[in-house]
Design a protein around this motif. Structure first.
Motif: not given
Ligand code: GLV
Ligand code: MN
Ligand code: MN
Length: 414
Positions: A27-51
């Motif tokens: 809510a404060r404009g930052g991120v909580n994307r700790q290592a090997l969390s579902p959010e981390d997995a989502a970031a990996r998928n997004l990068l791979a899709t772009w690549a």
């Protein structure tokens, strides 16, 4: 090849940061994307899709480091690698780590747009668990890649809730599948360059755009464990108590005192405290706290470590005290040829620059033990980092990426 024969796209780079910031966005404009969390997995998928959309290949390794590869004209030549991490602190910002990954990816895209081939393959990487906030030690993926930590030891590390890294990694790779490079992580590299926000106030104060990073200070992490005895809060006289938290506070106070140096160079942080059983009316039987200590000199760290040990053994009574060393990373001096290359490219691009050491730790400190390595810093607002309000300007992020792409092209054609 003339400087800037390929265009770094500031708008695209900024948009990619915005897209990534939605994954674990707070809510404060930052991120909580700790290592090997579902959010981390989502970031990996997004990068791979772009690549994949750009025709780059993607693969991972047994510690979950994620690589993007753009072929060179000599596929057998050792690759030049650039990147950083996509995991964040629990109350992290949008740029710490992510900037280095997206700058590397923008460099690959800018070359692709311009149809420029390099001799060596160029690769972008997102290292696993740089932050070390959920799983200790941090900078783990790069350390395993560099052969400094053993894969099996890291797979058995547990987070604060008792979940093993091996289980979290398996779940992450299931949610974000990528072709697996079999075997122990690590392969030979020609060179490595990491872009990062400065995370401190110097560039902004000196009104410079590029930090030419000369090295990284040494760091050590510990956990102090106090073992006392649980007792009734209302009835137990002081002399009969073995209050683990009282011992922890005595020890912590003495450590703050001991680590207050006149020139304010030593960094000493207690960032996590646990008290058990955590009941208001039970005298705590167990307490533990983490220590993060850093200094440019390993000798100073060694001397300070002895003082910390002395403090625990002197002040723990009537509890039992023990100090566990989690990591010790010696100071890093970056390869002078890469440092010079970063300086020269910033100069040619007409960007204000200054040499500086890094106070923060980075994956580059481990990769520097494998190959010639260096780093590029850009300013962040008021130097604030490890905070949801962390901020940087699109122009500065693009400027650092322009230096990065120039440096990478030169290294990839050597
Ligand atoms: C990295 O986040 C560090 O703690 O230096
Ligand atoms: Mn970082
Ligand atoms: Mn960080």
């Amino acid at each position: 090849m003339a400087v800037g024969a390929y265009a770094v796209r500031e708008d695209r780079l900024w948009q990619r940061h915005a897209d990534m910031a939605k994954l674990g966005g707070t809510a404060r404009g930052g991120v909580n994307r700790q290592a090997l969390s579902p959010e981390d997995a989502a970031a990996r998928n997004l990068l791979a899709t772009w690549a994949k959309a750009r025709g780059f290949s993607v693969f991972t390794d047994a510690i979950g480091n994620l690589f993007v590869r753009r072929e060179g004209t000599e596929p057998q030549a050792l690759p030049v690698l650039s990147g950083s991490h996509m995991d964040s602190q629990p109350t992290g910002g949008r740029f710490d780590g992510m900037y280095g990954v997206l700058a590397a990816f923008e460099a690959l895209e800018a070359l692709e747009d311009a149809g420029i081939r390099t001799k060596r393959p160029l690769m972008a990487v997102a290292w696993t668990n740089e932050e070390g906030s959920r799983f200790q030690p941090g900078a783990m993926g790069s350390a395993v890649f560099a052969g400094r930590y053993r894969l099996d030891d890291m797979l058995s590390v547990k987070d604060w809730a008792g979940i093993s890294l091996g289980d979290a990694l398996a779940a992450t790779l299931k949610a974000a599948p990528a072709p697996m490079r079999e075997g122990t992580p690590g392969f030979p590299l020609a060179s490595y360059v990491e872009a990062h926000i400065e995370q401190g106030p110097r560039l902004e104060a000196e009104r410079q755009t590029i930090g030419v990073v000369t090295g990284i200070q040494g760091s050590r992490r510990y956990i102090v464990h106090l073992h006392g005895e649980e007792a009734h809060a209302g009835t137990t006289p002081r002399a009969a108590r073995k209050d683990a938290f009282a011992a922890a506070t005595r020890i912590a106070a003495a450590m703050y005192e001991e680590t207050t140096d006149a020139d304010d160079t030593l960094r000493f942080t207690i960032g996590r405290v646990e008290v058990q059983p955590g009941s208001p009316n039970t005298v705590p039987g167990k307490a533990s706290f983490t220590i993060d200590m850093r200094h440019p000199s390993d000798t100073v760290l060694e001397v300070q470590e002895k003082s910390l040990l002395d403090i625990v053994s002197t002040l723990a009574g009537p509890c039992e005290g023990r100090i566990e060393r989690v990591t010790a990373v010696a100071p890093t001096n970056f390869d002078e040829r890469i440092v010079e290359l970063v300086r020269t490219k910033a100069q040619i691009l007409g960007l204000g620059h200054m040499d500086m050491p890094s106070g923060a730790g980075h994956d580059a400190m481990h990769i520097a033990t494998l190959c010639a390595a260096g780093m590029i810093f850009v300013p962040c607002e008021r130097g604030i980092s490890h905070n949801e309000i962390e901020n940087a300007t699109p122009a500065d992020l693009a400027a650092g990426t322009r230096v990065l792409v120039e440096v990478l092209v030169e290294l990839a054609n050597r």
